[in-house]
Scaffold this motif. Structure first.
Motif, PDB file in Angstrom:
ATOM      1  N   LYS A   1       0.826  -1.206   0.000  1.00 18.41           N
ATOM      2  CA  LYS A   1       0.000   0.000   0.000  1.00 18.41           C
ATOM      3  C   LYS A   1       0.865   1.263   0.000  1.00 18.41           C
ATOM      4  CE  LYS A   1      -4.080  -1.772  -0.162  1.00 18.41           C
ATOM      5  NZ  LYS A   1      -4.946  -1.521  -1.349  1.00 18.41           N
ATOM      6  N   LEU A   2       1.955   1.238   0.738  1.00 17.62           N
ATOM      7  CA  LEU A   2       2.863   2.380   0.732  1.00 17.62           C
ATOM      8  C   LEU A   2       3.469   2.569  -0.650  1.00 17.62           C
ATOM      9  CD1 LEU A   2       4.672   1.871   4.162  1.00 17.62           C
ATOM     10  CD2 LEU A   2       3.040   3.676   3.592  1.00 17.62           C
ATOM     11  N   ASP A   3       3.848   1.460  -1.291  1.00 17.48           N
ATOM     12  CA  ASP A   3       4.408   1.553  -2.641  1.00 17.48           C
ATOM     13  C   ASP A   3       3.384   2.071  -3.641  1.00 17.48           C
ATOM     14  OD1 ASP A   3       6.778   0.565  -1.662  1.00 17.48           O
ATOM     15  OD2 ASP A   3       6.395  -1.522  -2.275  1.00 17.48           O
ATOM     16  N   GLU A   4       2.105   1.795  -3.383  1.00 19.32           N
ATOM     17  CA  GLU A   4       1.050   2.285  -4.273  1.00 19.32           C
ATOM     18  C   GLU A   4       0.733   3.749  -4.037  1.00 19.32           C
ATOM     19  OE1 GLU A   4      -2.194  -0.301  -3.526  1.00 19.32           O
ATOM     20  OE2 GLU A   4      -1.344  -1.999  -4.653  1.00 19.32           O
ATOM     21  N   GLY A   5       1.363   4.353  -3.026  1.00 16.34           N
ATOM     22  CA  GLY A   5       1.180   5.777  -2.784  1.00 16.34           C
ATOM     23  C   GLY A   5       0.232   6.141  -1.671  1.00 16.34           C
ATOM     24  N   VAL A   6      -0.282   5.152  -0.938  1.00 14.89           N
ATOM     25  CA  VAL A   6      -1.163   5.462   0.193  1.00 14.89           C
ATOM     26  C   VAL A   6      -0.348   6.160   1.279  1.00 14.89           C
ATOM     27  CG1 VAL A   6      -2.688   4.493   1.948  1.00 14.89           C
ATOM     28  CG2 VAL A   6      -2.612   3.474  -0.344  1.00 14.89           C
ATOM     29  N   GLU A   7      -0.880   7.256   1.793  1.00 14.44           N
ATOM     30  CA  GLU A   7      -0.167   8.027   2.802  1.00 14.44           C
ATOM     31  C   GLU A   7      -0.008   7.215   4.095  1.00 14.44           C
ATOM     32  OE1 GLU A   7       1.281  10.896   2.622  1.00 14.44           O
ATOM     33  OE2 GLU A   7       0.751  11.170   0.515  1.00 14.44           O
ATOM     34  N   PRO A   8       1.173   7.281   4.711  1.00 15.34           N
ATOM     35  CA  PRO A   8       1.373   6.570   5.983  1.00 15.34           C
ATOM     36  C   PRO A   8       0.366   6.959   7.049  1.00 15.34           C
ATOM     37  CG  PRO A   8       3.469   7.312   5.095  1.00 15.34           C
ATOM     38  CD  PRO A   8       2.406   7.927   4.243  1.00 15.34           C
ATOM     39  N   ALA A   9      -0.033   8.245   7.075  1.00 11.00           N
ATOM     40  CA  ALA A   9      -1.009   8.690   8.071  1.00 11.00           C
ATOM     41  C   ALA A   9      -2.346   7.985   7.866  1.00 11.00           C
ATOM     42  CB  ALA A   9      -1.184  10.202   7.987  1.00 11.00           C
ATOM     43  N   ARG A  10      -2.712   7.778   6.583  1.00  9.48           N
ATOM     44  CA  ARG A  10      -3.959   7.079   6.281  1.00  9.48           C
ATOM     45  C   ARG A  10      -3.891   5.631   6.761  1.00  9.48           C
ATOM     46  NH1 ARG A  10      -9.312   6.424   5.675  1.00  9.48           N
ATOM     47  NH2 ARG A  10      -9.848   5.023   3.946  1.00  9.48           N
ATOM     48  N   LEU A  11      -2.795   4.972   6.450  1.00  8.29           N
ATOM     49  CA  LEU A  11      -2.633   3.591   6.890  1.00  8.29           C
ATOM     50  C   LEU A  11      -2.632   3.494   8.411  1.00  8.29           C
ATOM     51  CD1 LEU A  11       0.039   2.118   4.443  1.00  8.29           C
ATOM     52  CD2 LEU A  11      -2.346   1.472   4.646  1.00  8.29           C
ATOM     53  N   SER A  12      -1.937   4.424   9.043  1.00  6.47           N
ATOM     54  CA  SER A  12      -1.878   4.418  10.497  1.00  6.47           C
ATOM     55  C   SER A  12      -3.263   4.581  11.102  1.00  6.47           C
ATOM     56  CB  SER A  12      -0.940   5.527  10.983  1.00  6.47           C
ATOM     57  OG  SER A  12      -0.904   5.567  12.401  1.00  6.47           O
ATOM     58  N   GLY A  13      -4.040   5.500  10.524  1.00  2.68           N
ATOM     59  CA  GLY A  13      -5.390   5.720  11.030  1.00  2.68           C
ATOM     60  C   GLY A  13      -6.280   4.508  10.835  1.00  2.68           C
ATOM     61  N   VAL A  14      -6.154   3.873   9.661  1.00  3.79           N
ATOM     62  CA  VAL A  14      -6.975   2.692   9.378  1.00  3.79           C
ATOM     63  C   VAL A  14      -6.614   1.548  10.318  1.00  3.79           C
ATOM     64  CG1 VAL A  14      -7.401   0.888   7.668  1.00  3.79           C
ATOM     65  CG2 VAL A  14      -7.411   3.289   6.979  1.00  3.79           C
ATOM     66  N   ILE A  15      -5.331   1.325  10.503  1.00  3.11           N
ATOM     67  CA  ILE A  15      -4.904   0.243  11.390  1.00  3.11           C
ATOM     68  C   ILE A  15      -5.325   0.522  12.826  1.00  3.11           C
ATOM     69  CG2 ILE A  15      -2.883  -0.928  12.352  1.00  3.11           C
ATOM     70  CD1 ILE A  15      -1.519  -0.517   9.640  1.00  3.11           C
ATOM     71  N   GLY A  16      -5.241   1.793  13.210  1.00  2.04           N
ATOM     72  CA  GLY A  16      -5.633   2.143  14.570  1.00  2.04           C
ATOM     73  C   GLY A  16      -7.108   1.941  14.833  1.00  2.04           C
ATOM     74  N   LEU A  17      -7.935   2.066  13.796  1.00  2.00           N
ATOM     75  CA  LEU A  17      -9.377   1.891  13.959  1.00  2.00           C
ATOM     76  C   LEU A  17      -9.830   0.456  13.773  1.00  2.00           C
ATOM     77  CD1 LEU A  17     -10.653   5.035  12.000  1.00  2.00           C
ATOM     78  CD2 LEU A  17     -10.613   4.720  14.485  1.00  2.00           C
ATOM     79  N   ALA A  18      -8.919  -0.402  13.306  1.00  2.00           N
ATOM     80  CA  ALA A  18      -9.303  -1.783  13.007  1.00  2.00           C
ATOM     81  C   ALA A  18      -9.725  -2.515  14.275  1.00  2.00           C
ATOM     82  CB  ALA A  18      -8.134  -2.519  12.347  1.00  2.00           C
ATOM     83  N   ALA A  19     -10.732  -3.366  14.133  1.00  2.00           N
ATOM     84  CA  ALA A  19     -11.223  -4.169  15.257  1.00  2.00           C
ATOM     85  C   ALA A  19     -11.780  -5.466  14.705  1.00  2.00           C
ATOM     86  CB  ALA A  19     -12.313  -3.413  16.027  1.00  2.00           C
ATOM     87  N   ASN A  20     -11.887  -6.473  15.581  1.00  2.00           N
ATOM     88  CA  ASN A  20     -12.420  -7.763  15.147  1.00  2.00           C
ATOM     89  C   ASN A  20     -13.909  -7.676  14.800  1.00  2.00           C
ATOM     90  OD1 ASN A  20      -9.992  -9.167  15.383  1.00  2.00           O
ATOM     91  ND2 ASN A  20     -10.325  -9.583  17.554  1.00  2.00           N
ATOM     92  N   GLU A  21     -14.638  -6.855  15.526  1.00  2.00           N
ATOM     93  CA  GLU A  21     -16.069  -6.706  15.265  1.00  2.00           C
ATOM     94  C   GLU A  21     -16.298  -5.507  14.355  1.00  2.00           C
ATOM     95  OE1 GLU A  21     -18.243  -6.459  18.862  1.00  2.00           O
ATOM     96  OE2 GLU A  21     -17.614  -8.420  19.590  1.00  2.00           O
ATOM     97  N   ARG A  22     -17.103  -5.700  13.307  1.00  4.60           N
ATOM     98  CA  ARG A  22     -17.384  -4.629  12.361  1.00  4.60           C
ATOM     99  C   ARG A  22     -18.894  -4.379  12.291  1.00  4.60           C
ATOM    100  NH1 ARG A  22     -14.505  -5.389   6.781  1.00  4.60           N
ATOM    101  NH2 ARG A  22     -14.976  -3.154   6.759  1.00  4.60           N
ATOM    102  N   ARG A  23     -19.229  -3.140  12.032  1.00  3.86           N
ATOM    103  CA  ARG A  23     -20.637  -2.775  11.883  1.00  3.86           C
ATOM    104  C   ARG A  23     -20.996  -2.841  10.413  1.00  3.86           C
ATOM    105  NH1 ARG A  23     -20.943   2.852  14.943  1.00  3.86           N
ATOM    106  NH2 ARG A  23     -19.021   3.079  13.728  1.00  3.86           N
TER     107      ARG A  23
END
Length: 246
Positions: free
Chosen positions: A115-137
């Motif tokens: 994803k980083l190589d594809e140009g996704v911003e590190p801040a975006r990835l960090s935010g997504v990973i930080g919000l990740a959880a086993n349960e999803r709505r």
């Protein structure tokens, strides 16, 4: 007869006897002394050779002791170096295990790197990973159908909208054929199809293969999970479920 002359003869005879006796004694002495001298000479030579050998052995022993000490010192240094190398290897092994991703972590790291190589911003990835959880709505699945287009049939109902029109789904397939190999207008669900997902911004994702097919499409903070299966003749059934992302 001259008495004086007889006296001289006796004295000469005595002297001759004395000289003979002396020579005999000398010869005997020489015969006795020669073996003794030879034995003494042999003893002296042997003694000196023995001492030389003893000195050589002492020197050799001293040399061997010095070599032993040198080997002992070298062995001690080698063992110390080996212990240092083992400690260093252990530290590097532990560091490798701590810092280099392995197993599922390695797969996740490859995904992040891609994803980083594809140009996704590190801040975006960090935010997504930080919000990740086993349960999803997720919302309840929504099902629609589309006509899978062929070169003989386009028509209407060839597209369906999802997410309030944010994603449009279309499909293309190969015409079915009759017993005489004549093509029909409808598609053959036993052949590979191409399903396209067009977002409102014009970005297109596609999946190709045999039904059923699956694809996830991200739109903003929503993830749409699609499953496309065979429907009635000419149709494919498209089921979509929207979930919060991540």
């Amino acid at each position: 007869m001259n008495p004086n002359h007889g006296g001289w003869d006796l004295r000469d005879t005595g002297r001759k006897l004395g000289r003979r006796s002396s020579r005999r004694i000398l010869r005997v002495g020489l015969l006795v002394a020669a073996p003794v001298a030879l034995a003494w000479f042999a003893y002296d030579v042997g003694s000196r050779q023995g001492e030389a050998r003893i000195d050589a052995l002492h020197s050799r022993i001293a040399g061997l002791k010095a070599e032993k000490r040198a080997v002992g010192d070298s062995l001690a240094k080698t063992r110390a170096a080996l212990r240092r190398a083992e400690r260093s290897a252990g530290e590097w092994r532990q560091r490798y295990e701590d810092e280099v991703p392995q197993g599922r972590s390695a797969a996740l790291w490859k995904l992040v790197k891609r994803k980083l190589d594809e140009g996704v911003e590190p801040a975006r990835l960090s935010g997504v990973i930080g919000l990740a959880a086993n349960e999803r709505r997720c919302d309840e699945p929504v099902t629609r159908r589309i006509i899978v287009r062929t070169r003989l049939h386009g028509g209407s109902d060839t597209a369906a909208g999802f997410g309030n029109g944010r994603i449009t789904v279309l499909g293309d397939g190969r015409p079915a054929r009759d017993a005489r190999n004549n093509p029909h207008a409808w598609y053959d669900p036993e052949k590979p199809v191409v399903i396209r997902f067009v977002t409102i911004g014009g970005d297109t994702k596609k999946v190709e293969g045999y039904l059923p097919l699956h694809r996830s499409v991200l739109v903003g903070e929503d993830e749409f999970r699609f499953t496309v299966t065979e429907g009635a003749r000419s149709f494919a059934t498209v089921a979509a479920q929207r979930c919060d992302y991540p």
